[in-house]
Design a protein around this motif. Structure first.
Motif, mmCIF file in Angstrom:
data_model
loop_
_atom_site.group_PDB
_atom_site.id
_atom_site.type_symbol
_atom_site.label_atom_id
_atom_site.label_comp_id
_atom_site.label_asym_id
_atom_site.label_seq_id
_atom_site.Cartn_x
_atom_site.Cartn_y
_atom_site.Cartn_z
ATOM 1 N N SER A 175 0.844 -1.184 0.000
ATOM 2 C CA SER A 175 0.000 0.000 0.000
ATOM 3 C C SER A 175 0.882 1.238 0.000
ATOM 4 O O SER A 175 2.058 1.179 0.341
ATOM 5 N N ALA A 176 0.295 2.349 -0.433
ATOM 6 C CA ALA A 176 1.037 3.598 -0.545
ATOM 7 C C ALA A 176 0.147 4.730 -0.074
ATOM 8 O O ALA A 176 -1.050 4.757 -0.382
ATOM 9 N N ASP A 177 0.738 5.661 0.683
ATOM 10 C CA ASP A 177 -0.034 6.853 1.055
ATOM 11 C C ASP A 177 -0.431 7.606 -0.215
ATOM 12 O O ASP A 177 -1.521 8.158 -0.309
ATOM 13 N N TRP A 178 0.494 7.644 -1.168
ATOM 14 C CA TRP A 178 0.247 8.333 -2.433
ATOM 15 C C TRP A 178 0.737 7.475 -3.583
ATOM 16 O O TRP A 178 1.829 6.899 -3.516
ATOM 17 N N LEU A 179 -0.073 7.410 -4.626
ATOM 18 C CA LEU A 179 0.280 6.614 -5.795
ATOM 19 C C LEU A 179 0.373 7.548 -7.013
ATOM 20 O O LEU A 179 -0.598 8.239 -7.334
ATOM 21 N N ASN A 296 -10.549 14.030 -17.225
ATOM 22 C CA ASN A 296 -11.228 15.224 -16.727
ATOM 23 C C ASN A 296 -10.452 15.900 -15.615
ATOM 24 O O ASN A 296 -10.455 17.114 -15.502
ATOM 25 N N ARG A 297 -9.818 15.092 -14.773
ATOM 26 C CA ARG A 297 -8.935 15.642 -13.760
ATOM 27 C C ARG A 297 -7.808 14.638 -13.543
ATOM 28 O O ARG A 297 -7.969 13.453 -13.799
ATOM 29 N N PHE A 298 -6.675 15.153 -13.048
ATOM 30 C CA PHE A 298 -5.492 14.296 -12.947
ATOM 31 C C PHE A 298 -5.282 13.755 -11.536
ATOM 32 O O PHE A 298 -4.467 12.866 -11.344
ATOM 33 N N ASN A 299 -5.965 14.335 -10.551
ATOM 34 C CA ASN A 299 -5.826 13.791 -9.186
ATOM 35 C C ASN A 299 -7.157 13.186 -8.757
ATOM 36 O O ASN A 299 -8.220 13.787 -8.932
ATOM 37 N N HIS A 300 -7.080 11.974 -8.276
ATOM 38 C CA HIS A 300 -8.259 11.268 -7.781
ATOM 39 C C HIS A 300 -7.915 10.783 -6.384
ATOM 40 O O HIS A 300 -7.397 9.680 -6.214
ATOM 41 N N GLY A 301 -8.168 11.627 -5.394
ATOM 42 C CA GLY A 301 -7.831 11.271 -4.013
ATOM 43 C C GLY A 301 -6.344 10.989 -3.880
ATOM 44 O O GLY A 301 -5.508 11.853 -4.147
ATOM 45 N N ARG A 302 -6.019 9.773 -3.520
ATOM 46 C CA ARG A 302 -4.625 9.388 -3.276
ATOM 47 C C ARG A 302 -3.897 8.981 -4.569
ATOM 48 O O ARG A 302 -2.741 8.590 -4.513
ATOM 49 N N VAL A 303 -4.613 9.015 -5.676
ATOM 50 C CA VAL A 303 -4.033 8.552 -6.943
ATOM 51 C C VAL A 303 -3.831 9.748 -7.874
ATOM 52 O O VAL A 303 -4.770 10.502 -8.146
ATOM 53 N N LEU A 304 -2.586 9.904 -8.339
ATOM 54 C CA LEU A 304 -2.222 11.075 -9.142
ATOM 55 C C LEU A 304 -1.707 10.611 -10.499
ATOM 56 O O LEU A 304 -0.759 9.820 -10.565
ATOM 57 N N PHE A 305 -2.330 11.087 -11.570
ATOM 58 C CA PHE A 305 -1.938 10.670 -12.911
ATOM 59 C C PHE A 305 -1.007 11.708 -13.537
ATOM 60 O O PHE A 305 -1.245 12.911 -13.425
ATOM 61 N N VAL A 306 0.035 11.213 -14.212
ATOM 62 C CA VAL A 306 0.992 12.098 -14.890
ATOM 63 C C VAL A 306 1.292 11.552 -16.293
ATOM 64 O O VAL A 306 1.168 10.356 -16.549
ATOM 65 N N GLY A 307 1.699 12.461 -17.182
ATOM 66 C CA GLY A 307 2.173 12.066 -18.509
ATOM 67 C C GLY A 307 1.070 11.493 -19.385
ATOM 68 O O GLY A 307 -0.105 11.840 -19.255
ATOM 69 N N ASP A 308 1.469 10.564 -20.268
ATOM 70 C CA ASP A 308 0.527 9.984 -21.233
ATOM 71 C C ASP A 308 -0.656 9.290 -20.564
ATOM 72 O O ASP A 308 -1.716 9.156 -21.178
#
Lengths: 555, 74
Positions: A175-179, A296-308
């Motif tokens: 598990s990760a505090d932030w992904l 639509n957005r790049f942050n979803h709670g603890r999950v952060l999307f970057v790049g492609d």
């Protein structure tokens, strides 16, 4: 096919979770060791954060793939201590030539103004970039990379994200505090989470070939519209490192990609283009289509999307890896503040806001290039050809020729993190602007403004003679470092040395003063990602503190 | 006044940070004006557009110069 590059094979190491039959927990896990995931990992580790980076493979990018790395990317990589090798290895170019049918219609020079450290663009095969990033990552003891660790399940909740990871030794849970999700355009994690990504598919196919040849082609970008050797389509020629040339052929939609990839079909196309019996070897071939779309957005709670994983653009203008690396530049300092309890999680909403804005700009620019290169209607093609026909003689038409616009950073003029100007300034360094570079001199040997900027909040305070700074101002500037979110003060001057405890930055050629419209007392607050947050004509500590609070969602 | 063939596009109230932006803004709007039209409709739109712009420019000597250049490349 021959190889100018020896692909490294990274060792798989049995994870401790499997060896010790337990679950793992980490403050930050990043998935995907491509250019974007690696950049995020290095940036966080360099900030002192322990990081785990997972990748499902055990080597670097196969084939050259992303080949153009823009000035802003090099500036970010400079901040991470690894641009120099890439610039040395890569091919710096400034001249682009545009051909229409048989004729060269015009050429352009990318370098718009002197006195910037990095060139507009370098060409470098993606595998070299990744190789250099991995070398840099391995120097950071708090950054662990696990190869052949494939994420097969993800369950986010309010406090963490739980991952199921498959390895050659079986699966384990962590598990990760932030992904941070950097797993590419097809993003398995985005799919597992059922998150939408919307946009349009372009009905066109392109053949890309890496060709090794000893050619006397100059180090330039050549773009053909409707050339005699490939009628009604476009062709792009780029030089990369090691005498490897990248050639892109537009194919149209109604072709069979598998057939087109066969050497017996690729080689005649290249021979027709080279027009002689020059010897060459095919190193890598691929056929691609592309989409322009974003989440639509790049942050979803603890999950952060970057790049492609978060956004994709057409390849014209090199806005894929370049924009992904800028995502991490924007995200990492914000995430670190949130993790350290110095900023609320809403700061991560501004990551999404600012980078969605940038993604929209990238999609707009690359869509415009695509529409110019591959017109979608008869009238659009007529206008395109009219522009090209006028371009040889008339400067206004040259400005309209769009074979891909240089990837440049966004001006985040509307960001809620900015403090609006209350004083009058000339020039482009408005709140939200990415900082312009300039040659400087500092006691520690730093020669460029952007070499001195970044990684923390900073206040640039201008006075012609640094030695003339009065005691009260010196004390005020020094006091900025003593705060939960420290601000490093730098005295920008034409001459002299600032009082003890303050850095002096000498504006070697007057470019800082010119580009930032500095007058005695002018103070710029800049963010850890080298964007302007606020500026004033006089130093006022209360205003600086309020602007820092605003730039970190603490207001 | 002679025909201006230097880049000259701009938009009141809009700040452009990149030299290529105003031209690209215009070109996108131009192509969008023709979206979903037949070739015949597009030809009519172009004719109307030229007439409107010619009147706006006003100076017939400028228009003659433009018309001559346009015809040379046909």
């Amino acid at each position: 096919m021959l190889s100018t590059f020896q692909y490294p094979k990274f060792d798989y190491v049995r994870p401790p979770e499997i060896a010790e039959a337990r679950d793992g927990h980490y403050p930050v896990v990043i998935v995907g060791a491509g250019p974007v995931g690696l950049t995020a990992a290095i940036d966080l580790a360099q900030q002192g954060q322990r990081v785990l980076l997972l990748d499902n493979d055990d080597t670097v990018s196969i084939g050259s793939r992303g080949v153009c790395y823009a000035k802003r990317t090099l500036e970010v990589l400079d901040r991470l201590g690894c641009a120099e090798e890439m610039v040395q290895k890569g091919v710096s170019w400034n001249v682009g030539r545009t051909f229409f049918r048989e004729e060269e219609v015009f050429n352009f020079n990318l370098c718009p103004e002197p006195d910037h450290h990095r060139p507009g663009m370098i060409n470098l095969q993606q595998y070299y970039l990744e190789d250099d990033l991995i070398k840099r990552a391995r120097l950071l003891p708090n950054l662990e990379i696990r190869f052949r660790n494939n994420v097969i399940g993800v369950t986010p909740d309010a406090e963490k994200a739980t991952l199921r990871v498959e390895t050659p030794d079986g699966a384990y849970t962590l598990s990760a505090d932030w992904l941070i999700v950097a797993d590419g355009a097809r993003s398995p994690i985005r799919t597992m989470l059922g998150l939408d990504i919307d946009g349009k598919i372009f009905m066109d196919r392109f053949l890309i070939a890496d060709v090794v040849m000893k050619a006397e082609f100059p180090t330039e970008r050549w773009f053909w519209f409707d050339p005699p050797f490939h009628r009604n389509q476009s062709v792009l020629l780029h030089r990369q490192a090691d005498n490897v040339f990248r050639i892109d052929f537009q194919l149209g939609w109604n072709v069979d990609p598998e057939e087109e990839k066969k050497p017996e079909n690729v080689i005649p196309r290249i021979k027709a283009m080279l027009g002689d019996d020059r010897e060459f070897e095919l190193e890598w071939v691929s056929v691609y289509t592309f989409q322009c779309r974003r989440m639509n957005r790049f942050n979803h709670g603890r999950v952060l999307f970057v790049g492609d994983a978060a956004h994709q653009v057409s390849p014209f203008g090199a806005r894929g890896a370049n924009s992904g690396i800028q995502d991490t530049d924007n995200l990492v300092w914000k995430l670190k503040l949130v993790m350290d309890g110095k900023a609320p999680a809403t700061l991560l909403d501004t990551y999404s806001d600012e980078r969605c804005y940038a993604a929209d700009e990238n999609i707009m620019n690359s869509t415009r290039s695509t529409d110019f290169i591959t017109p979608k209607s008869a009238v659009s093609k007529t206008f395109r050809n009219a522009v090209l026909g006028l371009a040889e003689q008339f400067p206004f038409a040259r400005a309209l020729v769009n074979s891909g616009r240089l990837s440049v950073p966004s001006f985040l003029a509307d960001s809620r993190l900015n403090t609006a100007d209350s004083d009058v300034f000339a020039g482009n360094m408005i709140p939200g602007a990415p900082m312009d570079d300039a040659p400087v001199a500092m006691a520690d040997g730093t020669q460029w403004l952007l070499g001195a900027a970044g990684n923390c909040f900073q206040l640039l305070h201008y006075i012609p003679d640094a030695g003339a700074l009065d005691a009260a101002s010196a004390q005020a500037l020094r006091s900025l470092i003593d705060a939960p979110i420290p601000v490093e003060a730098i005295v920008v001057a034409e001459r002299g040395t600032a009082p003890a405890g303050l850095k002096t930055l000498i504006d070697a050629k007057g470019r800082v003063r010119e580009r930032y419209d500095l007058r005695e007392g002018t103070s710029y607050l800049v963010r850890p990602d080298q964007h302007v947050a606020a500026r004033w004509r006089a130093l006022d500590l209360a205003q600086v503190r309020a602007a820092v609070a605003r730039a970190t969602c603490n207001a | 006044m002679a025909l201006n063939t230097q880049p000259n596009l701009h938009e009141p109230g809009k700040r452009h940070f990149r030299a290529f932006s105003p031209g690209d803004d215009f070109y996108e709007a131009l192509i969008a004006t023709h979206r979903d039209l037949t070739d015949e409709q597009s030809a009519m739109v172009n004719a109307r557009l030229i007439l409107l712009l010619a009147n706006h420019i006003g100076d017939i000597s400028v228009l003659r110069e433009a018309m001559q250049i346009a015809r040379e490349g046909a």
